[in-house]
Write a protein that holds these residues in place. Structure first.
Motif, PDB file in Angstrom:
ATOM      1  N   THR A 161       0.847  -1.190   0.000  1.00 12.17           N
ATOM      2  CA  THR A 161       0.000   0.000   0.000  1.00 12.17           C
ATOM      3  C   THR A 161       0.882   1.239   0.000  1.00 12.17           C
ATOM      4  O   THR A 161       2.021   1.200   0.460  1.00 12.17           O
ATOM      5  CB  THR A 161      -0.935   0.020   1.223  1.00 12.17           C
ATOM      6  N   HIS A 207      -4.398   2.337   6.336  1.00 16.46           N
ATOM      7  CA  HIS A 207      -5.055   1.358   5.466  1.00 16.46           C
ATOM      8  C   HIS A 207      -5.647   0.213   6.289  1.00 16.46           C
ATOM      9  O   HIS A 207      -4.981  -0.329   7.171  1.00 16.46           O
ATOM     10  CB  HIS A 207      -4.055   0.765   4.477  1.00 16.46           C
ATOM     11  N   ALA A 240      -7.263  -3.559   5.452  1.00 13.30           N
ATOM     12  CA  ALA A 240      -7.339  -4.514   4.354  1.00 13.30           C
ATOM     13  C   ALA A 240      -8.179  -5.721   4.735  1.00 13.30           C
ATOM     14  O   ALA A 240      -8.166  -6.164   5.889  1.00 13.30           O
ATOM     15  CB  ALA A 240      -5.940  -4.973   3.943  1.00 13.30           C
ATOM     16  N   ASP A 253      -8.704  -2.773  -0.002  1.00 14.94           N
ATOM     17  CA  ASP A 253      -7.953  -1.800   0.782  1.00 14.94           C
ATOM     18  C   ASP A 253      -8.786  -0.528   0.919  1.00 14.94           C
ATOM     19  O   ASP A 253      -9.070   0.140  -0.073  1.00 14.94           O
ATOM     20  CB  ASP A 253      -6.620  -1.507   0.077  1.00 14.94           C
ATOM     21  N   HIS A 282      -8.590   3.077   2.488  1.00 17.47           N
ATOM     22  CA  HIS A 282      -7.549   3.946   3.026  1.00 17.47           C
ATOM     23  C   HIS A 282      -8.009   5.388   3.106  1.00 17.47           C
ATOM     24  O   HIS A 282      -8.829   5.854   2.309  1.00 17.47           O
ATOM     25  CB  HIS A 282      -6.266   3.835   2.184  1.00 17.47           C
TER      26      HIS A 282
END
Length: 749
Positions: free
Chosen positions: A426, A432, A434, A445, A447
């Protein structure tokens, strides 16, 4: 006469605050802002077969659930929300808004013809054919008080456990293990030494893969401590009633578990010595190796200073430590991680802080020795999401890897078992979350940053390449309504060297020429870090109520701050260890240094008027601020505080203060130190708090009265742990808190 008039005026102030335009404006802010974001995605949840995943996102007026085909990335509505809302409304006997369904997570069931979810922690199911909704049926496991004392008044889930070949079954009858032919057939044998005071637990039965052995735990029950609460105002009734709760407290005797092994053919019992795991806090599930020749379980010794994995030879019952962890302070129980490579009992992936930072190690499970430290550096491994034994590769998140970036931001990586090919998956100066596909090939993901709204991407798990963008958060309407992101601020802590991170929230009509009292929103529990890192106020990992509450208080004319001081998690072991047997600390030396640094840069910060508020462990910290740091903190609102750790739940308190109970419990006690109170205090407690015994608050009240200290108290009948901090149509607790701070500290000057 003058003194009498003054007294009457002060007594009238709370009533006047009901019409204070600042209070009314702040309370209304939630309704004005709450539903203004669009397409803010929350972390995804995968179907077990990996063919689909789903997530929740913001839409006009609320939320919607989106289902995604993992192969094509095609998005569809996860289910008919209007029909589910109608079915739920019928079951709950109230109107349910389809855009504000009373759950955040669900799982498809019955070949996607139903969904399972929880409402107030109770399991529910709605069919997606006729949209009938009802509490989920089926016998669940026997409840355990905070995981360590079984509620023996509730029958154990005693379903027959079939052998691998399906010919036999094991279960418990009259506290003894019984083996018989499948389907309730002829009994082959049963143990003879089980009793209510030393029973075989049917919920722990585990067959070896070859069907040769049956293992389970035998249990000597602990102390069944019951907390009794008076329900003073039961709904629909006149007379009070009693409520009881199994509630083990620090120092109580807990269930003692020991593994026992039986040869299925003969009933021969093989005892396992507990010399390697004396006085266990709790033993993990029995896990057989593929060849059926041994099984393993993880353990934590009471006191949280010794942990490991025990492997047991089936033929002899001989046990050895596949890995052992020791600490002079504490081992963080919730962050333990062990993975048996290939389920063969030869190697383990183990998480440890033995070098001062949480990292991954490859362990020789035959000897317990470290074969290799897989990750290393002055950064922290956070989550282990996927391990591929064939490729000998691990996927995990970490924080603090990138110099100059907020050390709490999470990024995702992969690394080989030998420590090579460490690859960051990432990017960007963001945090983030996941969600990995079951096969580990892709992940979703989500973010963001406090000033950057959420973006949801699908990424390749080998390269990190973005394969598709699912959502981009739209916050234009929120910004147009006057929302501004909080300001990050970093300052040195008590040692003059360690960076302490926090956020600053200012009133929307902030005037740098004025002087503002400061109010700290505190939660200093050692089990995590708490300053939000994702987008506010309603992002995927932002703590929306926390953020909104800070802005609402700021709009009264205050500068509101939130800080992660020493003693909280997700930094180095030394940073975390400050909390060990030292809960009274709450990171206050770091917090005070941080606020002084803020005032040195900003003349509008008035440190002669500092307030503080928090709930639960934050409530304890709030009171302790006024007891131990009255020169700095002048007023506090403490919600549902665990003010004396001897009165609170067993697991959280023994984790940080150790066992047996010692003087460290007294050092942090608001009851013991009540006579030190200075400043102004409002205590708020729910009569039916099931998380923190409400008697903890009343014992502080008793101590304050005996010490002849002035304070304010709000007891809410039928109120639970979130009373005063939860929102409702009346927002009574909010109004009382806001009024208190205006009276105690004043606003902008």
């Amino acid at each position: 006469m003058r003194r009498a008039l003054l007294t009457l005026a002060l007594l009238a102030t709370p009533a006047l605050a009901q019409t204070d335009p600042r209070v009314a404006r702040s309370i209304a802010l939630r309704d004005q802002w709450q539903w203004l974001t669009r397409d803010i995605a929350f972390p995804a949840e995968w179907d077990a077969d990996g063919r689909h995943f789903h997530y929740r996102k913001t839409v006009a007026g609320g939320f919607a659930f989106v289902d995604v085909d993992a192969a094509t990335r095609a998005k569809t509505v996860a289910f008919d929300a209007a029909a589910v809302a109608k079915g739920l409304g019928k079951a709950l006997r109230k109107t349910v808004d389809p855009r504000r369904l009373p759950f955040e997570h669900f799982a498809f069931a019955g070949e996607r013809r139903a969904i399972d979810f929880a409402i107030d922690y109770a399991p529910w199911r709605c069919t997606l054919t006729d949209y009938v909704c009802a509490p989920a049926s089926g016998e669940g496991p026997r409840p355990r008080g905070f995981g360590v004392v079984r509620d023996l008044k509730v029958p154990a889930r005693n379903v027959p456990h079939r052998s691998p070949d399906g010919a036999r079954e094991a279960l418990v009858i009259d506290d003894n293990l019984v083996l018989r032919a499948a389907g309730g057939g002829a009994e082959a044998w049963r143990s003879q030494d089980g009793s209510p005071g030393d029973f075989y637990d049917p919920e722990t039965i585990s067959w070896s893969p070859d069907g040769k052995w049956v293992a389970l735990y035998r249990v000597r029950p602990g102390y069944r401590r019951i907390v009794t609460r008076v329900v003073s105002s039961p709904k629909g009734e006149v007379q009070p009633v009693l409520a009881e709760q199994l509630y083990p407290k620090p120092g109580d005797a807990i269930d003692q578990e020991r593994p026992v092994l039986f040869e299925a053919e003969t009933g021969r019992r093989v005892d396992v010595s507990n010399a390697l795991f004396p006085n266990p806090w709790q033993l993990g599930a029995i896990s057989w190796r593929k060849d059926g020749r041994s099984f393993a379980f993880d353990y934590m010794q009471r006191g949280f200073q010794h942990a490991g994995v025990i492997a047991v030879d089936a033929e002899t019952g001989a046990a050895h430590e596949a890995v052992r962890e020791d600490a002079k302070t504490f081992i963080f129980n919730e962050r333990r991680y062990a993975h048996d490579v290939g389920d063969q009992g030869r190697e383990l992936i183990w998480a440890s802080e033995r070098d001062g930072w949480r990292h991954l190690y490859l362990i020789d499970a035959a000897t317990g020795r470290v074969k290799r430290q897989i990750t290393r550096g002055k950064w922290v491994v956070r989550d282990i999401a996927h391990v591929d034994d064939e490729q000998r590769r691990i996927w995990f998140s970490a924080s603090g890897v990138t110099p100059g970036e907020d050390p709490y931001h999470k990024h995702w990586f992969r690394v080989d078992f030998d420590g090579r090919n460490l690859t960051r998956l990432t990017d960007g100066n963001e945090t983030h979350e996941a969600s990995f596909a079951p096969d580990g090939r892709t992940f979703v993901d989500v973010h963001s940053r406090t000033d950057v709204p959420e973006v949801a991407d699908v990424r390749d798990a080998v390269t990190g390449t973005v394969l598709a963008t699912l959502e981009r958060g739209d916050v234009r309407a929120l910004a147009a309504a006057g929302y501004r992101p909080p300001e990050p601020f970093v300052a040195k802590g008590r040692d003059g060297a360690t960076d302490i991170y926090g956020l600053v929230v200012r009133p929307r009509d902030y005037d740098p020429a004025k002087h503002y009292a400061v109010i700290e929103n505190i939660y200093a529990g050692p089990h995590d870090s708490f300053v939000p890192k994702g987008y506010w106020p309603f992002g995927a990992f932002s703590g929306g109520d926390k953020a909104m509450g800070m802005q609402q208080i700021a709009d009264l004319g205050f500068i509101v701050v939130m800080i992660d001081g020493m003693g909280t998690a997700n930094r180095s072991k030394a940073f975390h260890d400050v909390a060990w047997k030292n809960l009274a600390d709450s990171g206050f030396p770091d917090r005070i240094a941080w606020m002084k640094a803020l005032a040195a840069k900003d003349a509008s910060v008035d440190l002669s008027r500092v307030g503080i508020y928090g709930g639960s462990a934050g409530g304890q910290s709030t009171l302790n601020a006024l007891l131990f740091h009255p020169e700095f903190y002048k007023a506090g609102v403490a919600f549902a505080g665990c003010f004396d750790n001897r009165m609170d739940k067993i697991d959280w308190n023994e984790q940080w203060l150790g066992w047996p109970v010692d003087a460290s419990y007294l050092a942090a006690s608001g009851v013991v130190h009540a006579d030190k109170l200075q400043g102004k205090l409002l205590l708020v407690v729910g009569e039916q708090d099931s998380n923190v015994d409400p008697a903890s608050t009343m014992q502080v009240v008793d101590a304050l009265v005996r010490a002849d200290k002035d304070f304010e108290l709000l007891v809410v009948p039928n109120g639970e742990h979130t009373v005063g901090r939860s929102t409702g149509p009346v927002a009574y607790g909010q109004r009382r808190e806001y009024d208190f701070f205006l009276r105690a500290l004043g606003g902008a000057r």
